[in-house]
Structures are given as C-alpha cells and as structure tokens.
Design a protein around this motif. Structure first.
Motif, PDB file in Angstrom:
ATOM      1  N   ARG A   9      36.565  52.412  37.037  1.00  0.00           N
ATOM      2  CA  ARG A   9      37.052  52.851  38.350  1.00  0.00           C
ATOM      3  C   ARG A   9      36.604  51.915  39.468  1.00  0.00           C
ATOM      4  O   ARG A   9      37.333  51.698  40.440  1.00  0.00           O
ATOM      5  CB  ARG A   9      36.575  54.275  38.643  1.00  0.00           C
ATOM      6  N   TYR A  10      35.391  51.368  39.320  1.00  0.00           N
ATOM      7  CA  TYR A  10      34.789  50.575  40.396  1.00  0.00           C
ATOM      8  C   TYR A  10      35.272  49.133  40.412  1.00  0.00           C
ATOM      9  O   TYR A  10      35.462  48.550  41.486  1.00  0.00           O
ATOM     10  CB  TYR A  10      33.266  50.612  40.233  1.00  0.00           C
ATOM     11  N   MET A  11      35.499  48.562  39.245  1.00  0.00           N
ATOM     12  CA  MET A  11      35.810  47.131  39.143  1.00  0.00           C
ATOM     13  C   MET A  11      36.968  46.689  40.044  1.00  0.00           C
ATOM     14  O   MET A  11      36.867  45.665  40.738  1.00  0.00           O
ATOM     15  CB  MET A  11      36.102  46.744  37.689  1.00  0.00           C
ATOM     16  N   PRO A  12      38.100  47.403  40.073  1.00  0.00           N
ATOM     17  CA  PRO A  12      39.213  46.927  40.909  1.00  0.00           C
ATOM     18  C   PRO A  12      38.897  46.923  42.405  1.00  0.00           C
ATOM     19  O   PRO A  12      39.633  46.308  43.181  1.00  0.00           O
ATOM     20  CB  PRO A  12      40.338  47.925  40.586  1.00  0.00           C
ATOM     21  N   LYS A  13      37.825  47.577  42.811  1.00  0.00           N
ATOM     22  CA  LYS A  13      37.454  47.602  44.231  1.00  0.00           C
ATOM     23  C   LYS A  13      36.723  46.334  44.661  1.00  0.00           C
ATOM     24  O   LYS A  13      36.628  46.061  45.860  1.00  0.00           O
ATOM     25  CB  LYS A  13      36.564  48.818  44.520  1.00  0.00           C
ATOM     26  N   VAL A  14      36.175  45.579  43.701  1.00  0.00           N
ATOM     27  CA  VAL A  14      35.297  44.463  44.061  1.00  0.00           C
ATOM     28  C   VAL A  14      35.763  43.117  43.501  1.00  0.00           C
ATOM     29  O   VAL A  14      35.091  42.104  43.678  1.00  0.00           O
ATOM     30  CB  VAL A  14      33.846  44.743  43.604  1.00  0.00           C
ATOM     31  N   GLY A  15      36.891  43.098  42.818  1.00  0.00           N
ATOM     32  CA  GLY A  15      37.416  41.844  42.261  1.00  0.00           C
ATOM     33  C   GLY A  15      38.723  42.120  41.545  1.00  0.00           C
ATOM     34  O   GLY A  15      39.054  43.267  41.250  1.00  0.00           O
ATOM     35  N   THR A  16      39.446  41.044  41.242  1.00  0.00           N
ATOM     36  CA  THR A  16      40.757  41.221  40.616  1.00  0.00           C
ATOM     37  C   THR A  16      40.717  41.120  39.097  1.00  0.00           C
ATOM     38  O   THR A  16      41.693  41.466  38.437  1.00  0.00           O
ATOM     39  CB  THR A  16      41.754  40.163  41.145  1.00  0.00           C
ATOM     40  N   LEU A  17      39.590  40.649  38.527  1.00  0.00           N
ATOM     41  CA  LEU A  17      39.562  40.368  37.096  1.00  0.00           C
ATOM     42  C   LEU A  17      38.505  41.176  36.343  1.00  0.00           C
ATOM     43  O   LEU A  17      38.243  40.908  35.167  1.00  0.00           O
ATOM     44  CB  LEU A  17      39.318  38.863  36.866  1.00  0.00           C
ATOM     45  N   GLY A  18      37.923  42.167  36.997  1.00  0.00           N
ATOM     46  CA  GLY A  18      36.863  42.943  36.363  1.00  0.00           C
ATOM     47  C   GLY A  18      37.299  43.685  35.117  1.00  0.00           C
ATOM     48  O   GLY A  18      36.545  43.779  34.139  1.00  0.00           O
ATOM     49  N   LEU A  19      38.507  44.228  35.127  1.00  0.00           N
ATOM     50  CA  LEU A  19      38.974  44.952  33.942  1.00  0.00           C
ATOM     51  C   LEU A  19      39.246  43.994  32.790  1.00  0.00           C
ATOM     52  O   LEU A  19      39.020  44.336  31.618  1.00  0.00           O
ATOM     53  CB  LEU A  19      40.224  45.770  34.280  1.00  0.00           C
ATOM     54  N   PHE A  48      43.472  27.561  31.219  1.00  0.00           N
ATOM     55  CA  PHE A  48      42.034  27.328  31.215  1.00  0.00           C
ATOM     56  C   PHE A  48      41.569  26.965  29.812  1.00  0.00           C
ATOM     57  O   PHE A  48      42.223  27.295  28.816  1.00  0.00           O
ATOM     58  CB  PHE A  48      41.277  28.578  31.681  1.00  0.00           C
ATOM     59  N   LEU A  49      40.415  26.310  29.738  1.00  0.00           N
ATOM     60  CA  LEU A  49      39.750  26.098  28.453  1.00  0.00           C
ATOM     61  C   LEU A  49      38.785  27.244  28.175  1.00  0.00           C
ATOM     62  O   LEU A  49      38.599  27.653  27.040  1.00  0.00           O
ATOM     63  CB  LEU A  49      39.016  24.756  28.443  1.00  0.00           C
ATOM     64  N   SER A  50      38.176  27.769  29.247  1.00  0.00           N
ATOM     65  CA  SER A  50      37.361  28.980  29.132  1.00  0.00           C
ATOM     66  C   SER A  50      37.858  30.005  30.141  1.00  0.00           C
ATOM     67  O   SER A  50      37.346  30.109  31.261  1.00  0.00           O
ATOM     68  CB  SER A  50      35.871  28.703  29.367  1.00  0.00           C
ATOM     69  N   MET A  51      38.883  30.743  29.731  1.00  0.00           N
ATOM     70  CA  MET A  51      39.390  31.828  30.564  1.00  0.00           C
ATOM     71  C   MET A  51      38.300  32.862  30.807  1.00  0.00           C
ATOM     72  O   MET A  51      38.192  33.430  31.896  1.00  0.00           O
ATOM     73  CB  MET A  51      40.585  32.485  29.868  1.00  0.00           C
ATOM     74  N   ARG A  52      37.477  33.089  29.785  1.00  0.00           N
ATOM     75  CA  ARG A  52      36.388  34.054  29.917  1.00  0.00           C
ATOM     76  C   ARG A  52      35.471  33.692  31.084  1.00  0.00           C
ATOM     77  O   ARG A  52      35.122  34.536  31.919  1.00  0.00           O
ATOM     78  CB  ARG A  52      35.568  34.115  28.621  1.00  0.00           C
ATOM     79  N   SER A  53      35.085  32.420  31.160  1.00  0.00           N
ATOM     80  CA  SER A  53      34.203  31.996  32.242  1.00  0.00           C
ATOM     81  C   SER A  53      34.881  32.144  33.599  1.00  0.00           C
ATOM     82  O   SER A  53      34.269  32.604  34.568  1.00  0.00           O
ATOM     83  CB  SER A  53      33.774  30.542  32.023  1.00  0.00           C
ATOM     84  N   HIS A  54      36.154  31.770  33.686  1.00  0.00           N
ATOM     85  CA  HIS A  54      36.887  31.912  34.949  1.00  0.00           C
ATOM     86  C   HIS A  54      36.930  33.367  35.402  1.00  0.00           C
ATOM     87  O   HIS A  54      36.787  33.650  36.597  1.00  0.00           O
ATOM     88  CB  HIS A  54      38.307  31.379  34.781  1.00  0.00           C
ATOM     89  N   ILE A  55      37.105  34.274  34.479  1.00  0.00           N
ATOM     90  CA  ILE A  55      37.210  35.696  34.827  1.00  0.00           C
ATOM     91  C   ILE A  55      35.970  36.180  35.566  1.00  0.00           C
ATOM     92  O   ILE A  55      36.060  36.980  36.507  1.00  0.00           O
ATOM     93  CB  ILE A  55      37.485  36.524  33.556  1.00  0.00           C
ATOM     94  N   TRP A  56      34.815  35.669  35.170  1.00  0.00           N
ATOM     95  CA  TRP A  56      33.581  36.092  35.851  1.00  0.00           C
ATOM     96  C   TRP A  56      33.539  35.651  37.313  1.00  0.00           C
ATOM     97  O   TRP A  56      32.764  36.199  38.111  1.00  0.00           O
ATOM     98  CB  TRP A  56      32.368  35.553  35.106  1.00  0.00           C
ATOM     99  N   SER A  57      34.369  34.684  37.705  1.00  0.00           N
ATOM    100  CA  SER A  57      34.355  34.204  39.091  1.00  0.00           C
ATOM    101  C   SER A  57      35.008  35.176  40.056  1.00  0.00           C
ATOM    102  O   SER A  57      34.845  35.056  41.271  1.00  0.00           O
ATOM    103  CB  SER A  57      35.038  32.833  39.187  1.00  0.00           C
ATOM    104  N   ASP A  58      35.770  36.156  39.520  1.00  0.00           N
ATOM    105  CA  ASP A  58      36.387  37.157  40.394  1.00  0.00           C
ATOM    106  C   ASP A  58      36.269  38.543  39.756  1.00  0.00           C
ATOM    107  O   ASP A  58      37.235  39.294  39.675  1.00  0.00           O
ATOM    108  CB  ASP A  58      37.853  36.813  40.667  1.00  0.00           C
ATOM    109  N   THR A  59      35.071  38.833  39.279  1.00  0.00           N
ATOM    110  CA  THR A  59      34.772  40.161  38.721  1.00  0.00           C
ATOM    111  C   THR A  59      34.038  41.013  39.742  1.00  0.00           C
ATOM    112  O   THR A  59      34.471  42.109  40.075  1.00  0.00           O
ATOM    113  CB  THR A  59      33.936  40.024  37.432  1.00  0.00           C
ATOM    114  N   ASP A  60      32.934  40.499  40.270  1.00  0.00           N
ATOM    115  CA  ASP A  60      32.156  41.202  41.297  1.00  0.00           C
ATOM    116  C   ASP A  60      31.094  40.226  41.773  1.00  0.00           C
ATOM    117  O   ASP A  60      30.035  40.090  41.157  1.00  0.00           O
ATOM    118  CB  ASP A  60      31.511  42.459  40.721  1.00  0.00           C
ATOM    119  N   ASN A  61      31.363  39.537  42.858  1.00  0.00           N
ATOM    120  CA  ASN A  61      30.482  38.463  43.297  1.00  0.00           C
ATOM    121  C   ASN A  61      29.122  38.952  43.782  1.00  0.00           C
ATOM    122  O   ASN A  61      28.210  38.140  43.988  1.00  0.00           O
ATOM    123  CB  ASN A  61      31.164  37.630  44.387  1.00  0.00           C
ATOM    124  N   ASN A  62      28.957  40.254  43.950  1.00  0.00           N
ATOM    125  CA  ASN A  62      27.641  40.787  44.306  1.00  0.00           C
ATOM    126  C   ASN A  62      26.657  40.744  43.140  1.00  0.00           C
ATOM    127  O   ASN A  62      25.453  40.881  43.349  1.00  0.00           O
ATOM    128  CB  ASN A  62      27.757  42.238  44.796  1.00  0.00           C
TER     129      ASN A  62
END
Length: 320
Positions: free
Chosen positions: A32-42, A94-108
């Motif tokens: 529930r919280y992830m979409p409030k703080v980034g676009t790729l958390g789910l 991407f070569l590491s899509m996984r790593s990129h996803i962490w860049s817009d998950t929750d920057n806090n």
C-alpha cells in the motif's frame, strides 16, 4: 512439482499482475505504501531478485573502513554481476533492471549514503540516519500495525499515533533496521546489496569477491586508496549509469571495466593470502572483466541470435 529456481535479477516474462502475493502482514503494508514514495516499489517487491553477502567487522573502526570500501565499489559489483536485461518478454534497455528499480523505490531508505564518507561517521551517525527513515510497521500481538511514513523518533518518546504511550523494544528497532535498503546495509554485520541474482557459479563468486577485498588487510587498504578521492557526485554517477551501461560506463578518463579488472585482481590476491584455496570461486568473473561483457549482454546476444527473440529459453539457460 514443476518448480524451479531461476538465476536472474528480474522476472523476465511475467507482468506485475501475474505475480502471486505472499500473505504476510508486513508485505501488505509495504504494498500500500510503496506507490506513495516511488514509481517502481512494487516491481522491487514482486519482480526483482538479488543475492547478498553478509560480512562481519571486529570494531567500529573496522566497520567504517569496510563500509566505505564496499559502498564505493558497490556499483562495480553491480556491473560485474549485471543479469537482468529482460522485462515482460523483451529487452528492457538495462543490463541490471533490478539495480535501476531501486533508484525509484523509496529514496528515503535507499541509495549510496554519502555521510558514510564523512570524517565524523560511525555507529552513532548511522543510528541518526536510521531514526529518520520513515517507518513501515510495528508488530504487536502477532499482528502488523501500519505505521507507514511515521517517525521512529516519535515512537521513542511514546508518541506513535497508532499505539500512543507505547515505547519501542529492541525488537522494534531491529525490525525497523530491516526496512532500510541502501546499497550497503549496516546491522550487526555489513550487507552487500548491489548484485543481481545469478546462476550457481556466480553465487559462489560473489562472496569470494567481497571476502577477498574486505577480509584481507592489504587488499582492503588498496581499495580504500583506490577510491579515496572519488567524490560523492562520482559515486552517485556510477550508481545511476552502471545499471544501463555496465562495465562500459565511462569513469574519469577510463571505463568501469578497468576498475573492475583491478578490483577482481585485488580480490584474487586477497583470497590467495588467506590461504584457504578459495581463488577458484572467482574464476567465474574473470572472463566478464577481461572482455567487458556482462552476463546480461551475453543473454541479450542469445536472445537476438540463438533464441530468435524469445525469452523462454532463459528458463533453461539459468535454471538451477
């Protein structure tokens, strides 16, 4: 049973809606919280797979040295072990899509933690950082209570809105620390978090890589010397660009490939000095750094040629 394990960093075929949900209270709160703080958390929750190496330290001073060395080199590890080039049946750019996803998950609660390189850094500074990371939950009476976005500092003085008057236990603090996701995480050990999931031999190479660098004093000091003049902006640049360009990422007047070659040699030298016959484990990444071709790029070549633009063969190629 028709069940297998796939050694890859991102689900190559299934859409987000196709992923079954584990019925666990903390995951429902996070979902529930992830979409409030980034676009790729789910996507992080449901479609990524990392492999982590946990290494201990002997003192605060030892922790600081190992934290700085491993944090600076985390993007180098991301490049060497990059293994997530597909999404929903196609190359994802991407070569590491996984790593990129962490860049817009929750920057806090993610990232490269520039304060680790401050002269004042130590256990206390990490605690201050962790106290300011927004909470997810509190566990009481076998239930997860939603505290998403709330302050652990308020909790410390009994002012957490869902449970006013209650003070945190040590278990509450330990649970909170598990909800922080920087590239290297400090608990009672240091957790290396930069590598994609991969097949068996690469899983063995990753701890050999980090042990050779951090558990040998000579190699550790050489890493600290190598990275000592890297700026916060340069470390962030590597973190941002490596997921897309891997070992071919420019750095100063060279490439990440050349840093990786030097670092893998330091890891091998460190393993040799340990004397436990561990150097064979790092052979898996020798060709990667020598050629500058990441595991992801090998998969993309297979996709465009032998696999005739289908990702289905990856389920055989990387099956455990």
């Amino acid at each position: 049973m028709g069940i297998g394990f796939l050694g890859i960093g991102f689900q190559p075929k299934w859409w987000l809606k196709d992923i079954p949900i584990m019925p666990k209270g903390r995951y429902e709160i996070m979902r529930r919280y992830m979409p409030k703080v980034g676009t790729l958390g789910l996507d992080m929750m449901f479609r990524t797979c990392t492999v982590q190496v946990n290494l201990d330290f002997s003192s605060e001073h030892d922790m600081i040295r190992k934290f700085r060395a491993s944090l600076a080199l985390q993007p180098i590890a991301t490049a060497i072990f990059a293994n997530s080039p597909f999404k929903e049946g196609k190359p994802n750019g991407f070569l590491s899509m996984r790593s990129h996803i962490w860049s817009d998950t929750d920057n806090n609660r993610t990232g490269m933690l520039p304060f680790v390189f401050d002269d004042s850094f130590g256990f206390e500074q990490y605690v201050e950082y962790a106290l300011d990371v927004p909470m997810y939950f509190v566990y009481r009476k076998k239930k997860y209570i939603d505290c998403s976005g709330m302050s652990f500092r308020d909790f410390m003085i009994g002012k957490l809105p869902p449970i006013p008057g209650e003070l945190p236990t040590l278990t509450d603090w330990e649970n909170h620390l598990t909800t922080i996701f920087p590239e290297v995480r400090l608990k009672r050990y240091l957790e290396m978090r930069g590598a994609d999931g991969g097949p068996w031999r690469r899983l063995c190479a990753l701890p050999a890589f980090w042990v050779g660098l951090l558990y040998d004093e000579v190699s550790l000091q050489k890493v600290l010397d190598l990275t000592s003049d890297w700026t916060a902006e340069e470390r962030q640049m590597l973190r941002s660009k490596v997921p897309r360009t891997g070992l071919q990422t420019p750095f100063r007047d060279s490439l990440v490939k050349h840093i990786a070659e030097e670092v893998v040699k330091l890891a091998r030298d460190g393993l040799e000095r340990r004397g436990y016959k561990e150097t064979g484990f790092i052979n898996e990444v020798d060709e990667v750094v020598r050629t500058g071709t990441t595991p992801a790029e090998k998969l993309l070549k297979l996709y465009h040629e032998k696999w005739e633009e289908s990702v289905d063969p990856v389920f055989e190629e990387l099956l455990y």
